[in-house]
Design an enzyme around this catalytic site. Structure first.
Site, PDB file in Angstrom:
ATOM      1  N   ASN A  21       0.858  -1.188   0.000  1.00  0.00           N
ATOM      2  CA  ASN A  21       0.000   0.000   0.000  1.00  0.00           C
ATOM      3  C   ASN A  21       0.896   1.239   0.000  1.00  0.00           C
ATOM      4  O   ASN A  21       1.367   1.667   1.054  1.00  0.00           O
ATOM      5  CB  ASN A  21      -0.906  -0.001   1.230  1.00  0.00           C
ATOM      6  CG  ASN A  21      -1.717   1.280   1.347  1.00  0.00           C
ATOM      7  OD1 ASN A  21      -1.828   2.053   0.389  1.00  0.00           O
ATOM      8  ND2 ASN A  21      -2.288   1.526   2.509  1.00  0.00           N
ATOM      9  N   PRO A  22       1.142   1.855  -1.159  1.00  0.00           N
ATOM     10  CA  PRO A  22       2.082   2.980  -1.217  1.00  0.00           C
ATOM     11  C   PRO A  22       1.589   4.222  -0.492  1.00  0.00           C
ATOM     12  O   PRO A  22       2.378   5.110  -0.179  1.00  0.00           O
ATOM     13  CB  PRO A  22       2.235   3.229  -2.721  1.00  0.00           C
ATOM     14  CG  PRO A  22       0.966   2.721  -3.319  1.00  0.00           C
ATOM     15  CD  PRO A  22       0.562   1.541  -2.478  1.00  0.00           C
ATOM     16  N   THR A  66      -1.041  -1.360  -4.533  1.00  0.00           N
ATOM     17  CA  THR A  66      -2.484  -1.105  -4.528  1.00  0.00           C
ATOM     18  C   THR A  66      -2.761   0.309  -5.015  1.00  0.00           C
ATOM     19  O   THR A  66      -1.967   1.226  -4.809  1.00  0.00           O
ATOM     20  CB  THR A  66      -3.081  -1.292  -3.129  1.00  0.00           C
ATOM     21  OG1 THR A  66      -2.496  -0.344  -2.226  1.00  0.00           O
ATOM     22  CG2 THR A  66      -2.816  -2.696  -2.611  1.00  0.00           C
ATOM     23  N   ASP A 111      -2.289  -2.337   9.566  1.00  0.00           N
ATOM     24  CA  ASP A 111      -3.372  -3.280   9.826  1.00  0.00           C
ATOM     25  C   ASP A 111      -4.454  -3.215   8.757  1.00  0.00           C
ATOM     26  O   ASP A 111      -5.116  -4.214   8.481  1.00  0.00           O
ATOM     27  CB  ASP A 111      -3.973  -3.008  11.203  1.00  0.00           C
ATOM     28  CG  ASP A 111      -3.006  -3.337  12.337  1.00  0.00           C
ATOM     29  OD1 ASP A 111      -2.341  -4.392  12.254  1.00  0.00           O
ATOM     30  OD2 ASP A 111      -2.914  -2.553  13.293  1.00  0.00           O
ATOM     31  N   GLY A 112      -4.645  -2.053   8.147  1.00  0.00           N
ATOM     32  CA  GLY A 112      -5.647  -1.934   7.093  1.00  0.00           C
ATOM     33  C   GLY A 112      -5.294  -2.757   5.873  1.00  0.00           C
ATOM     34  O   GLY A 112      -6.149  -3.441   5.291  1.00  0.00           O
ATOM     35  N   GLU A 122      -7.259  -6.205   4.382  1.00  0.00           N
ATOM     36  CA  GLU A 122      -7.714  -6.448   3.010  1.00  0.00           C
ATOM     37  C   GLU A 122      -7.118  -7.734   2.453  1.00  0.00           C
ATOM     38  O   GLU A 122      -7.814  -8.510   1.776  1.00  0.00           O
ATOM     39  CB  GLU A 122      -7.362  -5.264   2.118  1.00  0.00           C
ATOM     40  CG  GLU A 122      -8.218  -4.034   2.357  1.00  0.00           C
ATOM     41  CD  GLU A 122      -8.196  -3.063   1.192  1.00  0.00           C
ATOM     42  OE1 GLU A 122      -7.573  -3.380   0.151  1.00  0.00           O
ATOM     43  OE2 GLU A 122      -8.811  -1.987   1.314  1.00  0.00           O
ATOM     44  N   THR A 180       0.624   2.785   9.582  1.00  0.00           N
ATOM     45  CA  THR A 180       0.356   3.612  10.759  1.00  0.00           C
ATOM     46  C   THR A 180       0.218   2.748  12.002  1.00  0.00           C
ATOM     47  O   THR A 180       0.829   2.997  13.037  1.00  0.00           O
ATOM     48  CB  THR A 180      -0.928   4.427  10.555  1.00  0.00           C
ATOM     49  OG1 THR A 180      -0.785   5.246   9.403  1.00  0.00           O
ATOM     50  CG2 THR A 180      -1.212   5.295  11.768  1.00  0.00           C
ATOM     51  N   GLU A 191     -11.370  -1.132  10.191  1.00  0.00           N
ATOM     52  CA  GLU A 191     -12.161  -0.803   9.006  1.00  0.00           C
ATOM     53  C   GLU A 191     -13.639  -0.716   9.374  1.00  0.00           C
ATOM     54  O   GLU A 191     -14.199  -1.641   9.963  1.00  0.00           O
ATOM     55  CB  GLU A 191     -11.961  -1.867   7.914  1.00  0.00           C
ATOM     56  CG  GLU A 191     -10.508  -2.052   7.495  1.00  0.00           C
ATOM     57  CD  GLU A 191      -9.904  -0.791   6.919  1.00  0.00           C
ATOM     58  OE1 GLU A 191     -10.539  -0.172   6.038  1.00  0.00           O
ATOM     59  OE2 GLU A 191      -8.790  -0.412   7.358  1.00  0.00           O
TER      60      GLU A 191
END
EC number: 2.7.-.-
Length: 364
Positions: free
Chosen positions: A59-60, A93, A120-121, A125, A157, A344
């Protein structure tokens, strides 16, 4: 975006493993079938070439762009450490839910492991990508012995899931775990709304105040872990404890008055290091449910240290129980009680939470 590279030793890593992960087996050139159970049975699969096929889902945008920068620095280490043993695919992503689609495609293509790179997000996913319409995603060739493992390089984060395993936010250590190639079987939680809208979680799902705080915190991730404090303060504004109806393991309905928050843990931590479900073990076939009742804002101020170190179960108005499933409804039917999992937002009550024992193998 896809970049394929071949990616030998970097930094030795000998960290002690949690007891629930001790039953492990190293990935070799042989193929093994999995032998069930939620207690950490291990097995291994590699490609026919003898090299492990690893897919890194990055996830950039994670951590306000820091994930992309750290990942770029890490790539030379990956190539150095893993070159003799694996083929590496890097997939970036492009937006929400993209990691789910990437993961499903990788599993169907026969990847030996899908590694979440981020917080964690992103992990959340990727875990959801292991399932489709209520069933595990399978390798398209139908090869029964082929199974894709889950991996994690925590660069986001929040890295609360990693805390349960005692993993540091050190990408070098994460690469070493991947190089060792040890797998352990862990549980996954699943959430549904009246049998529909299935959603999976690997860490902690929660209801009411904590879920509302998580919803607001997601808007302030540019502030790092401070986002959780800001989210909690905003959630307290206008908050009211609510009476709820709860059913455990399909038994009788129970009334829980003045619920402040209800947390369902497959693992122990959420909210930037809060040890909310301290008895949760992600390989024992159970979920731990912790309920906070009739808490006021000053209760959190006075007892915050207990929530972070996991000693809050001795506090009045805090209860804990181990379950295989729990259904939660609000009595007033206002449709305004928040639900989230792994940070989420999922909507509002009612919801059913249940465990899927030994559903995923994790690189540990």
């Amino acid at each position: 975006m896809l970049r394929s590279t071949c990616c030998t030793p970097l930094c030795p890593f000998t960290a002690k493993q949690p007891s629930f992960l001790r039953k492990q087996q190293r990935i070799t050139s042989d193929r093994f079938t999995f032998r069930g159970g939620g207690g950490g049975d291990a097995a291994a699969v590699v490609s026919s070439s003898g090299l492990r096929d690893l897919v890194f889902v990055v996830n950039p945008q994670g951590a306000n762009g820091r994930t992309a920068k750290e990942w770029k620095k890490l790539l030379p280490h990956l190539r150095s450490r893993l070159g003799k043993d694996c083929n590496v695919s890097e997939l970036l992503t492009s937006g929400p839910s993209h990691a789910i689609d990437i993961t499903r495609e990788a599993i169907r293509d026969g990847a030996d492991a899908v590694i979440a790179v981020g917080g964690d997000g992103t992990l959340h996913e990727v875990v959801n990508g292991f399932f489709w319409e209520g069933k595990p995603v399978g390798y398209l060739s139908g090869e029964a012995s082929r199974s894709t493992a889950l991996g994690l390089i925590p660069l986001g984060t929040g890295s609360d899931f990693a805390r349960t395993f005692g993993w540091n936010n050190d990408p070098c250590e994460a690469v070493e775990r991947i190089a060792r190639g040890m797998r352990s079987r862990i549980d996954v939680g699943v959430i549904d709304k009246e049998g529909k809208d299935l959603h999976y979680f690997i860490n902690v799902a929660d209801v009411h105040l904590s879920a509302k705080a998580g919803f607001y915190a997601s808007k302030y991730k540019k502030f790092g872990n401070l986002c959780y404090v800001i989210g909690a303060l905003q959630a307290f504004m206008g908050h009211h404890n609510q009476d709820m109806r709860i059913r455990v393991n399909g038994g009788e309905w129970e009334i829980y008055p003045q619920v402040t928050a209800l947390c369902v843990g497959n693992a122990k931590y959420f909210g930037g290091g809060m040890k909310i479900t301290p008895n949760a073990i992600p390989g024992n076939g159970n979920l731990e449910v912790v309920v906070l009742q009739n808490f006021k804002w000053y209760d959190f101020v006075l007892k915050l240290h207990k929530l972070y170190n996991g000693t809050h179960l001795s506090v009045n108005n805090v209860t804990s129980r181990s379950v295989q499933s729990i259904e939660v409804e609000e009595i007033t039917d206002s449709g305004s009680i928040y639900v989230q999992s792994d940070g989420e937002h999922l909507g509002f009550l009612p919801r059913k939470f249940q465990v899927l024992p030994g559903a995923i193998d994790i690189i540990s």
